[in-house]
Design a protein around this motif. Structure first.
Motif, PDB file in Angstrom:
ATOM      1  N   LEU A 129       0.828  -1.209   0.000  1.00  0.00           N
ATOM      2  CA  LEU A 129       0.000   0.000   0.000  1.00  0.00           C
ATOM      3  C   LEU A 129       0.864   1.262   0.000  1.00  0.00           C
ATOM      4  O   LEU A 129       0.535   2.257  -0.657  1.00  0.00           O
ATOM      5  CB  LEU A 129      -0.931  -0.012   1.217  1.00  0.00           C
ATOM      6  N   TYR A 130       1.963   1.198   0.752  1.00  0.00           N
ATOM      7  CA  TYR A 130       2.875   2.347   0.781  1.00  0.00           C
ATOM      8  C   TYR A 130       3.499   2.580  -0.605  1.00  0.00           C
ATOM      9  O   TYR A 130       3.576   3.723  -1.076  1.00  0.00           O
ATOM     10  CB  TYR A 130       3.960   2.107   1.828  1.00  0.00           C
ATOM     11  N   LEU A 131       3.922   1.498  -1.250  1.00  0.00           N
ATOM     12  CA  LEU A 131       4.485   1.637  -2.601  1.00  0.00           C
ATOM     13  C   LEU A 131       3.441   2.133  -3.593  1.00  0.00           C
ATOM     14  O   LEU A 131       3.761   2.908  -4.502  1.00  0.00           O
ATOM     15  CB  LEU A 131       5.054   0.296  -3.059  1.00  0.00           C
ATOM     16  N   SER A 132       2.198   1.681  -3.428  1.00  0.00           N
ATOM     17  CA  SER A 132       1.144   2.140  -4.331  1.00  0.00           C
ATOM     18  C   SER A 132       0.922   3.643  -4.179  1.00  0.00           C
ATOM     19  O   SER A 132       0.721   4.347  -5.174  1.00  0.00           O
ATOM     20  CB  SER A 132      -0.151   1.376  -4.066  1.00  0.00           C
ATOM     21  N   LYS A 133       0.977   4.139  -2.943  1.00  0.00           N
ATOM     22  CA  LYS A 133       0.819   5.588  -2.738  1.00  0.00           C
ATOM     23  C   LYS A 133       1.973   6.359  -3.375  1.00  0.00           C
ATOM     24  O   LYS A 133       1.763   7.398  -4.021  1.00  0.00           O
ATOM     25  CB  LYS A 133       0.738   5.912  -1.246  1.00  0.00           C
ATOM     26  N   LEU A 134       3.204   5.861  -3.178  1.00  0.00           N
ATOM     27  CA  LEU A 134       4.346   6.525  -3.795  1.00  0.00           C
ATOM     28  C   LEU A 134       4.222   6.527  -5.319  1.00  0.00           C
ATOM     29  O   LEU A 134       4.532   7.525  -5.985  1.00  0.00           O
ATOM     30  CB  LEU A 134       5.640   5.827  -3.378  1.00  0.00           C
ATOM     31  N   THR A 135       3.770   5.405  -5.874  1.00  0.00           N
ATOM     32  CA  THR A 135       3.620   5.313  -7.329  1.00  0.00           C
ATOM     33  C   THR A 135       2.556   6.269  -7.836  1.00  0.00           C
ATOM     34  O   THR A 135       2.750   6.967  -8.844  1.00  0.00           O
ATOM     35  CB  THR A 135       3.262   3.867  -7.718  1.00  0.00           C
ATOM     36  N   ILE A 136       1.429   6.320  -7.135  1.00  0.00           N
ATOM     37  CA  ILE A 136       0.348   7.220  -7.550  1.00  0.00           C
ATOM     38  C   ILE A 136       0.797   8.668  -7.475  1.00  0.00           C
ATOM     39  O   ILE A 136       0.561   9.461  -8.399  1.00  0.00           O
ATOM     40  CB  ILE A 136      -0.898   6.982  -6.675  1.00  0.00           C
ATOM     41  N   ASP A 137       1.467   9.034  -6.384  1.00  0.00           N
ATOM     42  CA  ASP A 137       1.936  10.424  -6.240  1.00  0.00           C
ATOM     43  C   ASP A 137       2.978  10.770  -7.305  1.00  0.00           C
ATOM     44  O   ASP A 137       2.966  11.884  -7.856  1.00  0.00           O
ATOM     45  CB  ASP A 137       2.526  10.632  -4.848  1.00  0.00           C
ATOM     46  N   LYS A 138       3.874   9.823  -7.580  1.00  0.00           N
ATOM     47  CA  LYS A 138       4.906  10.083  -8.592  1.00  0.00           C
ATOM     48  C   LYS A 138       4.285  10.272  -9.972  1.00  0.00           C
ATOM     49  O   LYS A 138       4.643  11.192 -10.717  1.00  0.00           O
ATOM     50  CB  LYS A 138       5.918   8.939  -8.613  1.00  0.00           C
ATOM     51  N   HIS A 139       3.350   9.380 -10.335  1.00  0.00           N
ATOM     52  CA  HIS A 139       2.698   9.506 -11.629  1.00  0.00           C
ATOM     53  C   HIS A 139       1.879  10.787 -11.711  1.00  0.00           C
ATOM     54  O   HIS A 139       1.818  11.437 -12.771  1.00  0.00           O
ATOM     55  CB  HIS A 139       1.813   8.293 -11.884  1.00  0.00           C
ATOM     56  N   ALA A 140       1.227  11.157 -10.591  1.00  0.00           N
ATOM     57  CA  ALA A 140       0.440  12.392 -10.591  1.00  0.00           C
ATOM     58  C   ALA A 140       1.336  13.609 -10.786  1.00  0.00           C
ATOM     59  O   ALA A 140       0.992  14.541 -11.527  1.00  0.00           O
ATOM     60  CB  ALA A 140      -0.332  12.507  -9.281  1.00  0.00           C
ATOM     61  N   GLU A 141       2.503  13.603 -10.152  1.00  0.00           N
ATOM     62  CA  GLU A 141       3.438  14.717 -10.318  1.00  0.00           C
ATOM     63  C   GLU A 141       3.964  14.788 -11.746  1.00  0.00           C
ATOM     64  O   GLU A 141       4.079  15.876 -12.332  1.00  0.00           O
ATOM     65  CB  GLU A 141       4.593  14.571  -9.337  1.00  0.00           C
ATOM     66  N   GLU A 142       4.278  13.626 -12.330  1.00  0.00           N
ATOM     67  CA  GLU A 142       4.737  13.605 -13.720  1.00  0.00           C
ATOM     68  C   GLU A 142       3.634  14.071 -14.661  1.00  0.00           C
ATOM     69  O   GLU A 142       3.895  14.778 -15.642  1.00  0.00           O
ATOM     70  CB  GLU A 142       5.192  12.193 -14.089  1.00  0.00           C
ATOM     71  N   PHE A 143       2.397  13.660 -14.349  1.00  0.00           N
ATOM     72  CA  PHE A 143       1.262  14.078 -15.176  1.00  0.00           C
ATOM     73  C   PHE A 143       1.066  15.590 -15.085  1.00  0.00           C
ATOM     74  O   PHE A 143       0.826  16.266 -16.096  1.00  0.00           O
ATOM     75  CB  PHE A 143       0.011  13.347 -14.712  1.00  0.00           C
ATOM     76  N   GLY A 144       1.189  16.151 -13.853  1.00  0.00           N
ATOM     77  CA  GLY A 144       1.075  17.600 -13.689  1.00  0.00           C
ATOM     78  C   GLY A 144       2.177  18.340 -14.411  1.00  0.00           C
ATOM     79  O   GLY A 144       1.942  19.401 -15.014  1.00  0.00           O
ATOM     80  N   ALA A 145       3.415  17.785 -14.380  1.00  0.00           N
ATOM     81  CA  ALA A 145       4.529  18.420 -15.087  1.00  0.00           C
ATOM     82  C   ALA A 145       4.292  18.420 -16.598  1.00  0.00           C
ATOM     83  O   ALA A 145       4.626  19.390 -17.291  1.00  0.00           O
ATOM     84  CB  ALA A 145       5.832  17.703 -14.745  1.00  0.00           C
TER      85      ALA A 145
END
Length: 331
Positions: free
Chosen positions: A27-43
């Motif tokens: 679950l912790y890795l899933s949160k990190l993955t979601i946040d990372k992808h969201a940041e890349e998507f925002g960029a």
């Protein structure tokens, strides 16, 4: 193999503990993955917005490049469908303007020193919570300076950003104004990225369906890992735990005098006592009473017959010495 309560608790802990930590880590890795992808998507969206904002500023600068020629400006503005309100000024005097410009922006704004670029301002005669507009300012030259007004819907339409099912919660801030997705601002602010060129900040948050799919993928992936960890822990425990050896326990039992004899009388046909049969019994300190059907075959297989026979004879002698028989009996 017989399982007791202690074995059940052992295997339950062995299975549940790695499973708990594996799922939590998943679950912790899933949160990190979601946040990372969201940041890349925002960029990615930020780059698109910056490009379009740069193009818009360039188009406005070209349209207002001749501040004193109102007819040329009007013709050029007709080519910009998203821009309807404009004005050009020189030394505080208005050169050209659209009819409704001051319905949106206060005249006092023109007296301020405004840097070239895109800025966010409150609509005229509006409170803090009312709609804000975007003002595009051109470079100030000796011929004057120009300004155009865009509403938030018009700028959003101009951006023409493609929507994404994975990241439906998208928020775009221009200065302090929220252009897109105001209801999601609190959720995506931690994943926002800012522009160094413009006062633009974009935040993205994954949609609920994408979050659920990502979390389910990581949780399901963690279950085989948990099982492997349980197996590895079991093997390590078995390897480092001293192995039980029945033959060694029998040797220790003879040293500790855990074996004792029970004497069963033997009667003849005349109902007279002719002797006794010595029966070996083992009272183990942890296993309790051990059946002869268990330790007798082990004695025979591990070549312990001679030392055990000597132990039995010695025990018989000690037992018989304490008894006063008036006649002889067979043993």
């Amino acid at each position: 193999m017989k399982f007791d309560k202690q074995d059940a608790v052992y295997y339950l802990v062995l299975l549940c503990v790695p499973l708990f930590f594996s799922v939590a880590f998943g679950l912790y890795l899933s949160k990190l993955t979601i946040d990372k992808h969201a940041e890349e998507f925002g960029a990615f969206y930020l780059q698109a917005v910056e490009r379009k904002a740069t193009v818009l500023a360039t188009q406005v600068s070209m349209a207002l490049s001749e501040p004193e020629d109102c007819r040329v400006i009007q013709d050029r503005m007709a080519l910009l469908p998203n821009v309807e309100h404009y004005i050009t000024v020189k030394n505080g005097e208005i050169l050209c303007q659209s009819n409704q410009f001051f319905d949106w922006v206060d005249l006092a704004l023109l007296e301020k020193k405004i840097e070239p670029g895109i800025h966010s301002y409150r609509k005229i005669d509006a409170d803090e919570s009312s709609e804000k507009v975007l003002v595009v300012a051109t470079e100030k030259t000796q011929n004057g300076q120009g300004f155009v007004v865009l509403t938030k819907p018009a700028f959003h339409e101009y951006l023409d950003l493609a929507s994404s099912a994975r990241y439906s919660k998208l928020t775009i801030w221009f200065g302090s104004a929220t252009l897109v997705g105001k209801c999601y601002a609190d959720q995506v602010i931690e994943n926002s990225v800012s522009s160094d060129k413009y006062h633009i900040r974009i935040g993205a948050s994954a949609s609920d369906s994408n979050v659920n799919k990502t979390m389910a993928m990581f949780v399901l992936s963690s279950i085989p890992i948990a099982l492997l960890l349980s197996l590895l822990a079991h093997l390590l425990i078995r390897f480092f735990t001293p192995r039980f050896s029945l033959a060694e326990e029998i040797r220790r039992g003879m040293e500790r005098k855990e074996f004792h004899l029970q004497y069963q009388p033997i009667y003849g046909k005349d109902n007279r006592l002719h002797g006794f049969e010595a029966l070996a019994r083992w009272q183990h300190p942890t296993m309790g009473s051990v059946s002869p059907e268990i330790f007798i075959p082990e004695i025979e297989n591990q070549q312990l017959s001679m030392p055990f026979t000597r132990y039995v004879f010695k025990t018989v002698v000690e037992d018989m010495a304490s008894l006063n028989f008036t006649q002889r009996y067979h043993l």
